[in-house]
Structure formats: C-alpha cells, structure tokens
Design an enzyme around this catalytic site. Structure first.
Site, PDB file in Angstrom:
ATOM      1  N   VAL A   1       0.866  -1.172   0.000  1.00 52.10           N
ATOM      2  CA  VAL A   1       0.000   0.000   0.000  1.00 52.10           C
ATOM      3  C   VAL A   1       0.907   1.228   0.000  1.00 52.10           C
ATOM      4  O   VAL A   1       1.783   1.343   0.863  1.00 52.10           O
ATOM      5  CB  VAL A   1      -0.888  -0.001   1.265  1.00 52.10           C
ATOM      6  CG1 VAL A   1      -1.761   1.242   1.321  1.00 52.10           C
ATOM      7  CG2 VAL A   1      -1.741  -1.267   1.304  1.00 52.10           C
ATOM      8  N   CYS A   2       0.724   2.104  -0.960  1.00 52.33           N
ATOM      9  CA  CYS A   2       1.593   3.287  -1.035  1.00 52.33           C
ATOM     10  C   CYS A   2       1.441   4.110   0.240  1.00 52.33           C
ATOM     11  O   CYS A   2       0.340   4.542   0.597  1.00 52.33           O
ATOM     12  CB  CYS A   2       1.249   4.142  -2.240  1.00 52.33           C
ATOM     13  SG  CYS A   2       2.153   5.710  -2.227  1.00 52.33           S
ATOM     14  N   ILE A   3       2.551   4.346   0.891  1.00 54.78           N
ATOM     15  CA  ILE A   3       2.512   4.977   2.215  1.00 54.78           C
ATOM     16  C   ILE A   3       2.008   6.425   2.142  1.00 54.78           C
ATOM     17  O   ILE A   3       1.181   6.838   2.969  1.00 54.78           O
ATOM     18  CB  ILE A   3       3.881   4.859   2.916  1.00 54.78           C
ATOM     19  CG1 ILE A   3       3.792   5.352   4.357  1.00 54.78           C
ATOM     20  CG2 ILE A   3       4.985   5.578   2.174  1.00 54.78           C
ATOM     21  CD1 ILE A   3       4.973   4.923   5.215  1.00 54.78           C
TER      22      ILE A   3
END
Lengths: 130, 119, 100
Positions: A76-78
């Site tokens: 999940v893109c931070i």
C-alpha cells in the site's frame, strides 16, 4: 507469466471487485502475481475499519482473504495511505494518531515498490475509476 | 535492460490530487534511475499551462514538481497536440519543455514502452 | 508488439473511448468493462464510432457487464469474455493499457 496488479479505486468501486476477480483468475491460470500495489483511493481497500451492510459484498474483506490465503505481496503506497487515513502501528505512533487500521496482510511502503515490481514482471494491469 | 514505462497523465491539476499522484509515480521512477516517459493527454495537458495561480484555490503549485522532472532524470516529456487544440491551446506557450506529438507519434510511443500506465 | 486497451468509463461521461480510438495501432484490442460497455448498445453514438475502427483491431467485452446492463451484444462484432479469457488476452497482447 508474472503480473503486477495495480488497484487505484476504493473497495466500493466496481473496478476493485473486477481487480479481485481478475487476480483470482490470474492465479487459477497458473500465473504469478509479483505484487498487488494499492495506490490513490485503492489504499482504502486496506483499511480494516470498513463496515459493509450484510446484504452487500465485502470486497475489501475478500481482497484481504485472497492476499493472506495466497501469501501475496500486497503493498500500500505509504504517502497515498497517510493522506487517506490508513495507518499502521509505526505511522500512527509517528503522527500521534489513535487508530491503527491497516489490515493484516498489507504493508505500507513507497512507490519504489511499484517500480521494483514492474521490473520483475511481464504485465501490469491497473484497475481504477469505476 | 530496465523495463520502460509510458505514464499517461490525463487529469487536470485542479481536479483533486490525481495529477500530483501521477507525477509522484514519475518522480519515483527517476529516483530509481528507471526509464519513464510522460505523455500529457486529455485534461492532463492543462498541467502544462503557463501562468496558473493555484494559490487562488489554496493549492500547492504542481509546476514546481513538474520542473523537478529533468533533475530526476525524467526528460522524455510529451504532450498530445490534439488535446491542446480542442482546448483552445494549440499555440499557447507551455510551462515545461515537452514535445508536441500527434496521434501517430503517440501510437509509436505506446509501442515503444514495456508498460503503459494511465492516471 | 500490440496493446490491449481497457476501457471502463461510459462513453457519454469521459473522453476515454475517443482518446483510446485515436491512438489505437493496427492489431490492438479493446476490452470494454464496467460502464464502458454502454458503448456497445446498437445505435448509440459510441457504437457507430466503433464501426469505424481498423479491421485488424478486435473488440472484447466483459460478459458480466454486458449481461448486467441488458445489452444486446449480438448487434456488434464483439467477443464476450469471462475472467479466465480476460487474463489469457492480457498474456496474448504485449502490454495492457488501462484507460482509468
């Protein structure tokens, strides 16, 4: 063949259900999923705080089950997650937020993980919009 | 050889965070020295408009990030001329040096890259 | 080195379809899914647009979306796909371009 699957819409979007059914078919056909990358509103799929009415499909939950059952690498893109309120323990601590809501099976990381996956894969398919 | 990405950016800069998040994909590729080209298409061409005042909407100026692209090694920048034309911007100066491309050249660009990613 | 284009927005809502058609290369394929399958309704403006595409380009649609929307897909030369067939197409073409 090696696939990267890019999920860009929330779990309420038909596109995210489509992404899941596609991913299931990828594995069923004997192909490999190098990574599922959640970006933009796709990060909301990784929240364990979603409550879905009983007579509706819980696509986020189905995604999580699919990921854990198949031990998939789900990133999940931070940056996208932080701005949409999806936090793991470390980020909640860092920003002094009460809720930790990143579901099990997902990990927060950077966009570099998307590019890393692309370098390993043969095909990338994005599911966004509706 | 590293696999290449053609990033097609189709969102207007004032339509939420989409355009900025597309750009972040490009900057990340640059940071890892991976080959990525950007094609501005549809409302995405509006990102290149000169003289914008995003502060009027209390927004960050996307053009700063756009200007950073060459510093990140992202130098293959293209803009769909047709999309500029239908928006009345055929001859407008652009805030960024991008090659104006026709449909045929866009077909070529798609074929020349390993991946196409549209945001 | 052909491309499989994926369209998922209604042709009456966005420029997805018209932009995709402009940059279609010979031998490319288009998959219609979600609201995009509205383009397959016979007599619609989008369906007319589709009649004009290069004969080397194939048109596909996700069957579940066609069925759900009561679209008579017989009217157009379109191949209906289930998910296994969708995956197989992504393998058959050199790259996938989702016009999200």
């Amino acid at each position: 063949m090696k696939f990267v699957i890019n999920v860009l819409s929330s779990s309420n979007a038909p596109a995210t259900r489509r992404a899941l059914r596609f991913a299931q078919a990828v594995l069923a056909a004997g192909h490999e999923i190098v990574r599922v990358f959640f970006y933009q509103d796709g990060v909301l799929t990784a929240s364990n705080n979603l409550v879905v009415a009983q007579d509706q499909q819980d696509i986020a939950k189905q995604w999580q089950a699919f990921i854990t059952e198949n031990k998939l690498d789900a990133v999940v893109c931070i940056a996208a997650a932080l701005r949409r309120g999806v936090l793991d323990q470390a980020e909640a601590q860092r920003y002094q937020r009460e809720a930790v809501n990143l579901a099990d099976g997902y990990q927060l990381s950077g966009l570099g993980q998307l590019h890393d996956a692309l370098q390993q894969a043969d095909r990338c398919i994005s599911f966004g919009g509706e | 050889m590293a696999k290449s990405v053609l990033l097609i950016s189709r969102q207007a800069p004032w339509a939420g965070i989409g355009a900025a998040e597309a750009l972040d994909i490009a900057l990340a590729a640059g940071a890892f020295d991976l080959p990525l080209s950007i094609l501005f298409m549809d409302d995405g061409v509006l990102q290149l408009l000169d003289q914008q005042q995003p502060q009027a909407l209390e927004q960050k100026d996307l053009s700063a990030n756009l200007q950073a692209l060459p510093m990140f090694g992202i130098e293959q920048l293209y803009v769909a001329q047709h999309c500029l034309t239908v928006r009345g911007l055929a001859d407008n100066p652009l805030a960024l040096t991008a090659e104006r491309v026709d449909d045929q050249r866009i077909q070529q660009l798609i074929r020349q890259h390993d991946y196409v990613m549209t945001l | 080195m052909t491309t499989l284009h994926i369209i998922n927005a209604a042709p009456t809502q966005t420029t997805q379809l018209s932009s995709c058609l402009r940059v279609l290369s010979a031998g490319d394929g288009i998959v219609f899914c979600g609201e995009a399958v509205q383009a397959l309704r016979a007599g619609s403006l989008a369906a007319q647009q589709l009649q004009g595409i290069d004969h080397s380009c194939k048109v596909y649609a996700l069957e579940e979306d066609v069925l759900a929307r009561a679209i008579d897909a017989e009217a157009l030369p379109v191949t209906l796909l289930d998910y296994p067939a969708f995956v197989a197409l992504c393998v058959a073409y050199s790259r996938v371009s989702s016009w999200t």
